[in-house]
Write a protein that holds these residues in place. Structure first.
Motif, PDB file in Angstrom:
ATOM      1  N   GLY A   1      -4.587   0.091  15.400  1.00 16.98           N
ATOM      2  CA  GLY A   1      -5.632   1.101  15.635  1.00 16.98           C
ATOM      3  C   GLY A   1      -5.404   1.910  16.902  1.00 16.98           C
ATOM      4  O   GLY A   1      -5.277   3.148  16.843  1.00 16.98           O
TER       5      GLY A   1
ATOM      6  N   THR B   1     -11.328  -3.412   7.763  1.00 21.68           N
ATOM      7  CA  THR B   1     -12.483  -3.498   6.867  1.00 21.68           C
ATOM      8  C   THR B   1     -13.663  -4.015   7.677  1.00 21.68           C
ATOM      9  O   THR B   1     -13.537  -5.001   8.397  1.00 21.68           O
ATOM     10  CB  THR B   1     -12.187  -4.440   5.674  1.00 21.68           C
TER      11      THR B   1
ATOM     12  N   THR C   1      -2.488   4.199  16.730  1.00 20.72           N
ATOM     13  CA  THR C   1      -2.742   5.411  15.940  1.00 20.72           C
ATOM     14  C   THR C   1      -3.339   6.490  16.831  1.00 20.72           C
ATOM     15  O   THR C   1      -2.933   7.659  16.790  1.00 20.72           O
ATOM     16  CB  THR C   1      -3.714   5.085  14.779  1.00 20.72           C
TER      17      THR C   1
ATOM     18  N   SER D   1      -0.333   4.605   0.234  1.00 23.68           N
ATOM     19  CA  SER D   1      -1.105   5.821   0.535  1.00 23.68           C
ATOM     20  C   SER D   1      -0.217   6.829   1.252  1.00 23.68           C
ATOM     21  O   SER D   1       0.803   6.473   1.864  1.00 23.68           O
ATOM     22  CB  SER D   1      -2.311   5.479   1.406  1.00 23.68           C
TER      23      SER D   1
ATOM     24  N   GLY E   1       0.850  -1.207   0.000  1.00 22.13           N
ATOM     25  CA  GLY E   1       0.000   0.000   0.000  1.00 22.13           C
ATOM     26  C   GLY E   1       0.870   1.236   0.000  1.00 22.13           C
ATOM     27  O   GLY E   1       1.837   1.314   0.763  1.00 22.13           O
TER      28      GLY E   1
ATOM     29  N   SER F   1      -0.884  -1.638  -6.003  1.00 23.86           N
ATOM     30  CA  SER F   1      -1.818  -2.423  -6.817  1.00 23.86           C
ATOM     31  C   SER F   1      -1.215  -2.878  -8.152  1.00 23.86           C
ATOM     32  O   SER F   1      -1.712  -3.808  -8.769  1.00 23.86           O
ATOM     33  CB  SER F   1      -3.093  -1.618  -7.062  1.00 23.86           C
TER      34      SER F   1
ATOM     35  N   PHE G   1      -6.356 -10.291   2.881  1.00 19.03           N
ATOM     36  CA  PHE G   1      -5.639 -10.418   1.608  1.00 19.03           C
ATOM     37  C   PHE G   1      -4.346 -11.229   1.771  1.00 19.03           C
ATOM     38  O   PHE G   1      -3.989 -12.042   0.928  1.00 19.03           O
ATOM     39  CB  PHE G   1      -5.312  -9.006   1.096  1.00 19.03           C
TER      40      PHE G   1
END
Ligand code: NAD
Length: 275
Positions: A170, A133, A173, A66, A64, A91, A115
């Motif tokens: 999480g 997700t 963060t 981002s 990823g 990707s 994944f």
């Protein structure tokens, strides 16, 4: 869709950007200068540090790219102190499974539930699962549950460390965001910028803003003319800049022409005249 993410981010004052998304902070982070680090990557570093996970010379595969997770964590882990050899996958990466299998540390941040499967993980690898997700579930009262990017049940027995979802990256963060907020309140990142509060122009001064850059000189912010080399009325003075140039900040240095002198109070060096 009608809101430009970039415009919103650039409208934030970098000194208050506790998310660490403003280009000034990302630029400083990449240069290894004090900056607000984005919360999720900072949380991951905190976890790796806390568990004393060896990173030097290790191959870290990040899935990823981002701006908020993949790219910054890839950059931070390649910096001195962490010393990883980093591969950043996305990707369009070919033979992804094979690349991931080469990773001593795998950071999954692609947002695709479960994944990463056991066959993609090297035995003994460290797996950090960033993905969240929400999927429907008839086992929970709420009717949904959270899944990570890693198939936890089959990957966990194969690796040396793995973060669960929820309850892994999480909360880290959140902690990092709180840490950045505290740093902002204590003015720890932009120390001398913080001193801007203590800095006052005695009088309004018309200054010529030189186009050159010099280390350690003071910067006058928000001159009317934002063009380097232009003229403007100084309304407030801010910080000495040690890093990349931020466009609205114009550097002022030796040889500056001022009609009236500007006294800048720097708590570190006492009062000095920049005019
Ligand atoms: P994003 O959608 O902005 O980026 C996803 C990235 O994954 C893209 O760069 C894309 O190229 C890559 N990607 C997508 N499909 C891929 C594939 N099949 N193979 C390889 N790469 C692929 O996502 P983001 O904002 O970085 O978030 C990623 C996930 O992390 C999301 O599930 C998000 O909810 C979660 N997240 C969690 C936290 C946390 O605190 N735990 C924080 C931020 C994001």
């Amino acid at each position: 869709k009608h809101i430009s993410e970039q415009k919103v981010i650039e409208a934030i004052d970098p000194r208050k950007d506790v998310d660490g998304f403003h280009p000034v902070n990302t630029g400083r982070m990449i240069s290894g200068l004090p900056a607000y680090l984005p919360a999720t990557p900072d949380g991951i570093l905190e976890l790796l540090g806390y568990y004393r996970i060896e990173t030097a010379g290790k191959h870290c595969v990040v899935i990823g790219r981002s701006n908020i997770v993949g790219r910054p964590i890839a950059n931070l882990l390649s910096q001195k102190g962490w010393d990883c050899t980093v591969t950043l996958c996305h990707s369009r990466t070919k033979n992804l499974a094979e690349v991931v299998r080469g990773g001593d540390i795998v950071i999954a941040a692609l947002g695709k539930a479960e994944f990463v499967t056991a066959d993609m993980i090297k035995p003994g690898a460290v797996v950090v699962d960033v993905g969240i997700t929400r999927v429907p579930s008839d086992r929970t009262k709420s009717g949904w549950k959270l899944l990570g990017d890693v198939k936890f049940d089959e990957v966990a027995p194969k690796c040396s460390y793995i973060t669960p979802v929820p309850g892994g990256v999480g909360p880290m963060t959140i902690i990092s965001l709180m840490k950045n907020t505290l740093k902002a309140a204590r003015r720890e990142v932009y120390k001398l910028i913080a001193a801007a509060g203590a800095v006052r122009c005695r009088r309004r001064a018309i200054v010529k803003i030189p186009s050159g850059f010099r280390r350690g000189f003071f910067v006058f912010r928000r001159a009317f003319s934002r063009k380097p080399g232009g003229r403007g009325v100084v309304r407030s003075c801010s910080q000495p800049i040690r890093s990349a140039r931020c466009f609205p900040f114009c550097r002022i240095g030796r040889g500056i022409s001022t009609r009236s002198s500007v006294r800048v109070r720097n708590p570190r060096r006492g009062i000095r005249s920049a005019g």
